[in-house]
Design a protein around this motif. Sequence first.
Motif, PDB file in Angstrom:
ATOM      1  N   THR A 190       0.843  -1.188   0.000  1.00  0.00           N
ATOM      2  CA  THR A 190       0.000   0.000   0.000  1.00  0.00           C
ATOM      3  C   THR A 190       0.882   1.244   0.000  1.00  0.00           C
ATOM      4  O   THR A 190       2.112   1.161   0.031  1.00  0.00           O
ATOM      5  N   ARG A 234     -10.319   9.070   1.823  1.00  0.00           N
ATOM      6  CA  ARG A 234     -10.908   8.325   0.714  1.00  0.00           C
ATOM      7  C   ARG A 234     -10.071   7.084   0.390  1.00  0.00           C
ATOM      8  O   ARG A 234     -10.605   6.006   0.108  1.00  0.00           O
ATOM      9  N   TYR A 235      -8.733   7.227   0.443  1.00  0.00           N
ATOM     10  CA  TYR A 235      -7.859   6.084   0.142  1.00  0.00           C
ATOM     11  C   TYR A 235      -7.990   5.000   1.207  1.00  0.00           C
ATOM     12  O   TYR A 235      -8.047   3.802   0.882  1.00  0.00           O
ATOM     13  N   ARG A 238     -10.567   4.363   3.015  1.00  0.00           N
ATOM     14  CA  ARG A 238     -11.857   3.703   2.842  1.00  0.00           C
ATOM     15  C   ARG A 238     -11.812   2.707   1.689  1.00  0.00           C
ATOM     16  O   ARG A 238     -12.303   1.575   1.786  1.00  0.00           O
ATOM     17  N   SER A 239     -11.224   3.129   0.547  1.00  0.00           N
ATOM     18  CA  SER A 239     -11.123   2.218  -0.598  1.00  0.00           C
ATOM     19  C   SER A 239     -10.212   1.036  -0.289  1.00  0.00           C
ATOM     20  O   SER A 239     -10.465  -0.091  -0.738  1.00  0.00           O
ATOM     21  N   ALA A 245     -12.154  -1.354   1.803  1.00  0.00           N
ATOM     22  CA  ALA A 245     -13.167  -2.027   0.990  1.00  0.00           C
ATOM     23  C   ALA A 245     -12.542  -3.107   0.115  1.00  0.00           C
ATOM     24  O   ALA A 245     -13.089  -4.207  -0.033  1.00  0.00           O
ATOM     25  N   GLU A 246     -11.387  -2.816  -0.467  1.00  0.00           N
ATOM     26  CA  GLU A 246     -10.715  -3.781  -1.330  1.00  0.00           C
ATOM     27  C   GLU A 246     -10.258  -5.000  -0.536  1.00  0.00           C
ATOM     28  O   GLU A 246     -10.469  -6.140  -0.945  1.00  0.00           O
ATOM     29  N   SER A 285     -13.304  -6.999   0.596  1.00  0.00           N
ATOM     30  CA  SER A 285     -13.942  -7.710  -0.503  1.00  0.00           C
ATOM     31  C   SER A 285     -13.209  -9.018  -0.804  1.00  0.00           C
ATOM     32  O   SER A 285     -13.830 -10.067  -0.989  1.00  0.00           O
ATOM     33  N   ARG A 340     -20.340  -6.025  -1.057  1.00  0.00           N
ATOM     34  CA  ARG A 340     -19.506  -5.104  -1.818  1.00  0.00           C
ATOM     35  C   ARG A 340     -19.942  -3.645  -1.652  1.00  0.00           C
ATOM     36  O   ARG A 340     -19.333  -2.777  -2.252  1.00  0.00           O
ATOM     37  N   THR A 370     -20.429  -1.177   1.128  1.00  0.00           N
ATOM     38  CA  THR A 370     -19.537  -0.323   1.917  1.00  0.00           C
ATOM     39  C   THR A 370     -18.746  -1.192   2.858  1.00  0.00           C
ATOM     40  O   THR A 370     -19.187  -2.284   3.251  1.00  0.00           O
ATOM     41  N   THR A 371     -17.588  -0.700   3.249  1.00  0.00           N
ATOM     42  CA  THR A 371     -16.705  -1.489   4.119  1.00  0.00           C
ATOM     43  C   THR A 371     -17.327  -1.712   5.484  1.00  0.00           C
ATOM     44  O   THR A 371     -17.380  -2.833   5.996  1.00  0.00           O
TER      45      THR A 371
END
Length: 450
Positions: A21, A87-88, A90-91, A94-95, A98, A128, A130-131
Amino acid sequence: MASFIDNEEGVPVLKPTGKKTLYDVLGAKPIETREELKKRYTTLAKICHPDALITRKKNGEDNTEVPDFNEIASAWRVLSDKKQRKRYDRSLRAEEFSENVLSWVGDFAKQAAPAVESFGTAANSIFRKTTASTLAGVQAAATEVRREKPKENAAPDPTKNSLAKVEDRNAISEAFKSAATAARMARKGVEGLELLEKSQELENRAIQEYAQSVKAREELQSLVERRLTMSLHTPGSGLTSAEAYLVLEDFNKTINDDLTPWDRAMMRHTVEFEIQELQAEETEFLKSQVADTQAQEAYQTCIQNRLKAKQNVNNAEKQEEEARLIYEAAQAVVMESKRNLTSAVRELAQAEAQVKRSDWEIEIRSVSLERQSEKIRQALKEKEKIVRKERGLEDSTVGDRGGSKRLQELNDLRNEERLLAEASSRLERMADRLKVRAEELRIRSEEVER
């Protein structure tokens, strides 16, 4: 690939993944503050900056293990901004989640029953979104599934095997329904909490903005008081009626109580009357300013109109001069054309007279030539008679005959004579060429014999 681990309550939670990351690029942790990230970025930049790499290469140091400066700069550009970092994160969550959900659903489907496979597809679309809601939903679903699982240590009963399979399928179906319901309720609760947190954040910002506005108003009031005091004690400061009213109101609040109401009223009346006079003067001054502005605009309009008119006059004069020059040039062309026409007419008359004179002379010469030719013919004819008489020959049977037919025969004979003369000349030239060619061949034959 990240995976799930059970917490103290037996509910699956996320375990860190091995994917690189932006935090890994800077060698930091997600919980570090911006200042700590900045220190790490500065330290890495001093090592992997292109200028530093050139220096290390000159010193003979190895640059193969040095991180990429562009990658570090890109990571810092995202993580240094608060909104982009949020935002990063959170994404990223989520990734990671998932991937873990897909892995967990696959493992659970293999262990539970074939019916779980249909739940996998439905669960994936739910997980898929929201986290936070997906995590809560999976935790709730896992709790329900664990609650409905049969005990692994119980002894199997062969006589109830078929009935147990049916009951297991029904239990799993009910567990999936309960898990889906729990996931939806958890997601709604999490979404409500997120909205509440957002609302609280906006309220805090509104309170801060209001406090700043109050502070700004206080500073504005202090600045106005300082300016009014300075204007009051500065001759020629241009104190306006509105500012005078503010000063008067401030004085009325702090006036001495020893004055009688009559004296206080008289003082206020006198000052107010002067302020009203000033206000009337300001009104008249504003009217004068408006009138002056209008007069200036009218004056500027007149100036523009005069300039336009002058420009139009200059353009018209220029066009007139151009037209005059064109007219004069046209007149010169006309005069020259007239002179040429007169000269051409004169030359034509002279040429016509010359033609007539030439025709007359040709006619005279033709008559004279015909007469002379006829005279010579008669003389030759008489000579022919004398010669024939001396030789004892008879007279020529050819008599004199006139007419167009005789003249046509004569012309035909002349043409035939001309053609024969041309053919004779052509044959003579051909004979000369053949003679030259024969001479050349004779010379070559003599040379060959030698």
